[in-house]
Motif scaffolding. Structure first.
Motif, PDB file in Angstrom:
ATOM      1  N   TRP A  77      46.116  49.166  29.127  1.00 22.49           N
ATOM      2  CA  TRP A  77      46.853  48.011  29.627  1.00 22.49           C
ATOM      3  C   TRP A  77      45.946  47.286  30.613  1.00 22.49           C
ATOM      4  O   TRP A  77      45.103  47.917  31.255  1.00 22.49           O
ATOM      5  N   GLN A  78      46.108  45.984  30.709  1.00 24.17           N
ATOM      6  CA  GLN A  78      45.194  45.226  31.560  1.00 24.17           C
ATOM      7  C   GLN A  78      45.951  44.203  32.392  1.00 24.17           C
ATOM      8  O   GLN A  78      46.857  43.525  31.904  1.00 24.17           O
ATOM      9  N   LEU A  79      45.560  44.109  33.654  1.00 26.71           N
ATOM     10  CA  LEU A  79      46.003  43.045  34.544  1.00 26.71           C
ATOM     11  C   LEU A  79      44.871  42.028  34.552  1.00 26.71           C
ATOM     12  O   LEU A  79      43.819  42.273  35.134  1.00 26.71           O
ATOM     13  N   LEU A  80      45.076  40.926  33.874  1.00 27.85           N
ATOM     14  CA  LEU A  80      44.027  39.934  33.646  1.00 27.85           C
ATOM     15  C   LEU A  80      44.317  38.671  34.439  1.00 27.85           C
ATOM     16  O   LEU A  80      45.402  38.099  34.325  1.00 27.85           O
ATOM     17  N   VAL A  81      43.351  38.253  35.239  1.00 24.86           N
ATOM     18  CA  VAL A  81      43.457  36.996  35.978  1.00 24.86           C
ATOM     19  C   VAL A  81      42.635  35.968  35.226  1.00 24.86           C
ATOM     20  O   VAL A  81      41.456  36.187  34.941  1.00 24.86           O
ATOM     21  N   SER A  82      43.265  34.828  34.897  1.00 25.19           N
ATOM     22  CA  SER A  82      42.535  33.742  34.244  1.00 25.19           C
ATOM     23  C   SER A  82      42.372  32.601  35.242  1.00 25.19           C
ATOM     24  O   SER A  82      43.314  32.206  35.906  1.00 25.19           O
ATOM     25  N   ALA A  83      41.140  32.090  35.326  1.00 23.59           N
ATOM     26  CA  ALA A  83      40.828  31.014  36.261  1.00 23.59           C
ATOM     27  C   ALA A  83      40.210  29.851  35.490  1.00 23.59           C
ATOM     28  O   ALA A  83      39.016  29.878  35.202  1.00 23.59           O
ATOM     29  N   ALA A 112      45.624  51.695  33.074  1.00 21.51           N
ATOM     30  CA  ALA A 112      45.488  50.249  33.242  1.00 21.51           C
ATOM     31  C   ALA A 112      44.123  49.914  33.827  1.00 21.51           C
ATOM     32  O   ALA A 112      43.438  50.756  34.390  1.00 21.51           O
ATOM     33  N   SER A 113      43.740  48.664  33.661  1.00 20.35           N
ATOM     34  CA  SER A 113      42.509  48.155  34.261  1.00 20.35           C
ATOM     35  C   SER A 113      42.792  46.756  34.787  1.00 20.35           C
ATOM     36  O   SER A 113      43.855  46.194  34.534  1.00 20.35           O
ATOM     37  N   HIS A 114      41.843  46.189  35.514  1.00 24.47           N
ATOM     38  CA  HIS A 114      41.993  44.817  36.002  1.00 24.47           C
ATOM     39  C   HIS A 114      40.746  44.029  35.613  1.00 24.47           C
ATOM     40  O   HIS A 114      39.657  44.584  35.505  1.00 24.47           O
TER      41      HIS A 114
END
Length: 194
Positions: A77-83, A112-114
């Motif tokens: 699972w991933q916590l993804l920040v899009s900029a 999970a990862s980020h």
């Protein structure tokens, strides 16, 4: 010569055959009825609960990371920040929040990862900070053209992505970390993957 008759043959008045048909109809109704009801509820949107148990915007159309311009693979699972623009203060806050949420998962943190996907190069001082403070942060380029076609909200976004790369939930920069943590914990509890 007389023929033997079965009790299932049509005796007087045809009552056992009618009763058998009624039983068959009831069995079919019990088996198929709930499917017809559920399909009707989905199609015509009646008896659909108004409440929900998640805090972000659900992405239920099968979009993946690749659809929003991020070519990456993952097994967790991933916590993804899009900029889509420069990674300014609100983007940096989401990157910090993503890491804190992963740590907050406790024993499930390894599931999970980020990550950060940015369309523009990061400032040198922030890149150095990420190297020091966020050694496990995965970084990806963001294809702004594909991103702009799929995401209409301005500014950085935080996404929960499943291990198959499907987008599950999306949050804006004003999200509270507790809400994301609750949502991710719930997803991990329900999921056997990742």
């Amino acid at each position: 010569m007389s023929t033997a008759t079965s009790p299932l043959d049509v005796p007087e008045g045809g009552k056992p055959r009618a009763r058998g048909r009624l039983q068959l109809l009831l069995i079919l109704l019990v088996a198929v009825g709930p499917m017809i009801l559920a399909t009707s509820m989905y199609k015509f949107k009646f008896w659909v609960p108004e409440g929900r148990s998640y805090h972000g915007a659900m992405i239920g159309n099968g979009q993946t990371r690749a659809d929003i311009g991020i070519d990456a693979q993952g097994e967790r699972w991933q916590l993804l920040v899009s900029a889509p623009a420069a990674c300014a203060e609100d983007c940096q806050q989401l990157v910090y929040l993503a890491r804190q949420i992963q740590v907050g998962l406790g024993r499930d943190a390894s599931r999970a990862s980020h990550a950060l996907a940015s369309a523009q190069p990061l400032a040198a001082d922030y890149q150095a900070l990420l190297g020091r403070e966020y050694p496990q942060l995965q970084r990806y380029p963001l294809d702004l053209q594909r991103y702009g076609h799929k995401v209409s909200e301005p500014g950085p976004q935080l996404w929960i992505v499943d291990p198959h790369g499907n987008l599950v939930l999306r949050y804006d920069a004003k999200v509270k970390g507790k809400h994301v943590l609750d949502d991710l914990r719930h997803l991990l509890k329900l999921s056997n993957i990742g």
